[in-house]
Design a protein around this motif. Structure first.
Motif, PDB file in Angstrom:
ATOM      1  N   ILE A 394      14.058   0.232 -59.996  1.00 54.80           N
ATOM      2  CA  ILE A 394      13.162   0.899 -60.945  1.00 54.80           C
ATOM      3  C   ILE A 394      12.525   2.104 -60.273  1.00 54.80           C
ATOM      4  CG2 ILE A 394      11.056   0.663 -62.313  1.00 54.80           C
ATOM      5  CD1 ILE A 394      11.766  -2.271 -62.712  1.00 54.80           C
ATOM      6  N   GLU A 395      12.625   3.232 -60.939  1.00 54.59           N
ATOM      7  CA  GLU A 395      12.044   4.482 -60.452  1.00 54.59           C
ATOM      8  C   GLU A 395      10.869   4.853 -61.347  1.00 54.59           C
ATOM      9  OE1 GLU A 395      15.475   6.891 -60.880  1.00 54.59           O
ATOM     10  OE2 GLU A 395      16.501   6.059 -59.119  1.00 54.59           O
ATOM     11  N   THR A 396       9.792   5.321 -60.755  1.00 50.17           N
ATOM     12  CA  THR A 396       8.594   5.662 -61.523  1.00 50.17           C
ATOM     13  C   THR A 396       8.301   7.148 -61.424  1.00 50.17           C
ATOM     14  OG1 THR A 396       7.158   5.169 -59.643  1.00 50.17           O
ATOM     15  CG2 THR A 396       7.611   3.370 -61.184  1.00 50.17           C
ATOM     16  N   SER A 397       7.533   7.618 -62.401  1.00 47.43           N
ATOM     17  CA  SER A 397       7.174   9.036 -62.452  1.00 47.43           C
ATOM     18  C   SER A 397       6.009   9.196 -63.410  1.00 47.43           C
ATOM     19  CB  SER A 397       8.373   9.866 -62.917  1.00 47.43           C
ATOM     20  OG  SER A 397       8.024  11.229 -63.071  1.00 47.43           O
ATOM     21  N   ASP A 398       5.325  10.350 -63.335  1.00 40.92           N
ATOM     22  CA  ASP A 398       4.366  10.672 -64.383  1.00 40.92           C
ATOM     23  C   ASP A 398       5.130  11.228 -65.577  1.00 40.92           C
ATOM     24  OD1 ASP A 398       5.078  13.286 -63.689  1.00 40.92           O
ATOM     25  OD2 ASP A 398       3.165  13.730 -62.717  1.00 40.92           O
ATOM     26  N   VAL A 399       4.408  11.502 -66.662  1.00 42.11           N
ATOM     27  CA  VAL A 399       5.077  11.928 -67.899  1.00 42.11           C
ATOM     28  C   VAL A 399       5.859  13.220 -67.694  1.00 42.11           C
ATOM     29  CG1 VAL A 399       4.720  12.657 -70.283  1.00 42.11           C
ATOM     30  CG2 VAL A 399       3.400  10.742 -69.364  1.00 42.11           C
ATOM     31  N   ALA A 400       5.258  14.177 -67.005  1.00 46.39           N
ATOM     32  CA  ALA A 400       5.935  15.463 -66.799  1.00 46.39           C
ATOM     33  C   ALA A 400       7.202  15.284 -65.968  1.00 46.39           C
ATOM     34  CB  ALA A 400       4.986  16.448 -66.128  1.00 46.39           C
TER      35      ALA A 400
END
Length: 524
Positions: A394-400
């Motif tokens: 699983i990779e995470t990020s902010d919305v942008a």
């Protein structure tokens, strides 16, 4: 009036009398308090299209038409309309006696300006639709749209969200985005803008000059900004607010709130938007470019579990790219039951043998960064695919960052949801047609799916004026796309609307809480 007509009139009168005995006539007056979060960047539809903008703005502005639960067009600022047999001419007869909130008369020039200047300038979703049309006004109460070729979805494009009508005398000659009316909007709707207290509320008041006699029933509406979800739920519980909808309600709270005797809950009213959540696979990469892998993914996922345990039953299981509420939907397509053994067999057929740790393939999953619900969905996908030998990171990020990576095709898989809108040509085709693979642009064909026959069918359906023929074309599309698993469709979202049991006529058509609330009232 003939005998049958008189008998029908008597039956109708008796029915009304019976209804009146069961429930009182709509009452005039009252203040509606609604939650609204986050605070919107503006409240002029078109300039802004996010959900917190639409809820208050749809009470201020109106479109030529609205749409019932079956997405059939209904009168609004246009009282009648005709479409020529060849599908090239649309003639709208406008209501007379309609006034803008500043007292000026509404007329055809307002419609011409809105469709030819305002929407092409600021409305990204509707710009391509109305770029096809030439708009003229033969007189003050008639508007004619002409096309070079038929465009089937046009008749479903005149709602307040897709085609808001704005006052020509206010916007013409100005910088639309900088016009002072954007902070104090002027519409024709049943409610007028009164005040925006930053960080606190938006206040709308009754339009006493509204074109529909006796409406609206409510005196005023407050949209109150409550940032904490627990506080929003508490405000509903304690009757401090009378209405909450969409992202304002944590799904985990819905069943508890809906069971309270002073509250009611419905999931109707999102037929116009028809949102579907899916797992998107980058078909430009291995192993996703093999349809057997995509089918294995579908068999590995228990979508009933996703519906019931992650979305708390506030969802339905889709069969393909078109939402089941659409008049163009069919369930006569290939389907994929939960069957991990069938998934493993497909992976075996591909030659993806398990290593000593039981791993057949290693892939990344970029999760939608919209909160805990979507985090739980990613965790489940990792678990389910792991059980058939596909190791998911699983990779995470902010919305942008999420949007940037998906739009630039820099992912293996990603979770998302998209509004599929009132017609497949408006909100579905964009995710599947080859020419809409536009690197760097979000909500296009970012998966890389391509099929010339699907491209042809989508194009033919968009330009076909006959609804029955369009339906058959879209049925063919659904069969092909479902067979090829262009995307792994997870659930059709069913946003809840929870409101006071005393508040009536909240959800009356396919626009749901984005309707104008002219008919909403409190029953004591």
């Amino acid at each position: 009036m003939g005998l049958i007509g008189r008998l029908m009139a008597v039956v109708f009168a008796l029915a009304l009398a019976g209804a009146g005995a069961a429930r009182a006539e709509p009452q005039q007056g009252g203040t509606l308090n609604s939650t609204l979060w986050p605070e919107p960047p503006g409240i002029v539809i078109g300039i802004h299209l996010n959900a917190p903008t639409l809820l208050p703005s749809s009470k201020i502005f109106e479109g030529l038409l609205t749409y019932d639960f079956a997405l059939s067009p209904q009168p609004m600022l246009a009282e009648s309309w005709e479409v020529s047999e060849d599908g090239l001419t649309y003639t709208f007869k406008l209501r007379q006696g309609v006034k803008w909130h500043d007292g000026e008369d509404f007329n055809a020039e307002d419609v011409v300006y809105s469709l030819t200047k305002f929407i092409p300038e600021v409305h990204p979703r509707s710009r391509p639709t109305f770029a096809r049309t030439k708009v003229t006004a033969p007189d003050d109460h008639t508007v004619v749209l002409t096309l070079e070729e038929p465009y089937g979805p046009l008749i479903r494009s005149f709602d307040v969200i897709g085609a808001p009508i704005v006052p020509e005398h206010v916007y013409n000659g100005s910088d639309i985005r900088e016009n002072p009316a954007n902070r104090a909007p002027i519409g024709t709707g049943p409610f007028k803008f009164s005040e925006w207290a930053s960080g606190e509320y938006i206040h709308l008041v009754r339009n006493d000059a509204y074109w529909l006699d006796g409406r609206p029933y409510l005196d005023e509406i407050y949209y109150r900004f409550i940032p904490d979800s627990a506080s929003r739920a508490l405000a509903l519980e304690t009757d401090q607010v009378h209405l909450a909808t969409q992202n304002d309600i944590e799904l985990v709270d819905v069943a508890r709130l809906a069971a309270m005797p002073h509250l009611e809950m419905t999931t109707k009213g999102w037929e116009w938007g028809a949102p579907i959540s899916w797992l998107e696979m980058n078909l430009r990469r291995e192993p996703f470019n093999d349809v057997r892998f995509r089918k294995a993914v579908m068999h590995a996922l228990n979508r009933e579990f996703i519906r019931d345990s992650i979305f708390f039953g506030l969802a339905a299981i889709p069969t393909g790219p078109i939402h089941s509420s659409s008049p163009f939907y069919t369930d006569d397509v290939p389907t994929y039951e939960y069957d991990p053994e069938k998934a493993k067999a497909l992976l075996d057929e591909m030659g993806l043998e398990a290593d000593a740790d039981g791993v057949r393939a290693k892939i990344g999953l970029l999760g939608l960064p919209y909160g805990e619900l979507w985090d739980r969905l990613s965790q489940y996908i990792r678990q389910a695919l792991g059980e058939v030998g596909v190791e998911v990171t699983i990779e995470t990020s902010d919305v942008a960052g999420w949007g940037s990576r998906i739009s630039n095709w820099d992912v293996d898989m990603s979770t998302t949801y998209l509004t599929t809108l009132s017609d497949p040509a408006l909100g579905v085709a964009r995710s599947y047609i080859t020419e809409n693979q536009r690197k760097g642009v979000l909500f296009t064909n970012t998966s890389g799916y391509t099929n010339p026959e699907v491209d042809r069918l989508f194009a033919e359906a968009a330009s076909e004026p006959n609804e029955d023929k369009r339906r058959e074309l879209y049925h063919q599309v659904q069969k092909i796309v479902a067979d090829e698993v262009a995307l792994a469709w997870l659930v059709e979202l069913q946003w809840p609307t929870i409101h006071s049991a005393k508040l009536k006529n909240v959800v009356r058509n396919g626009l749901g809480p984005n309707d104008n609330f002219a008919e909403a009232y409190f029953e004591e």
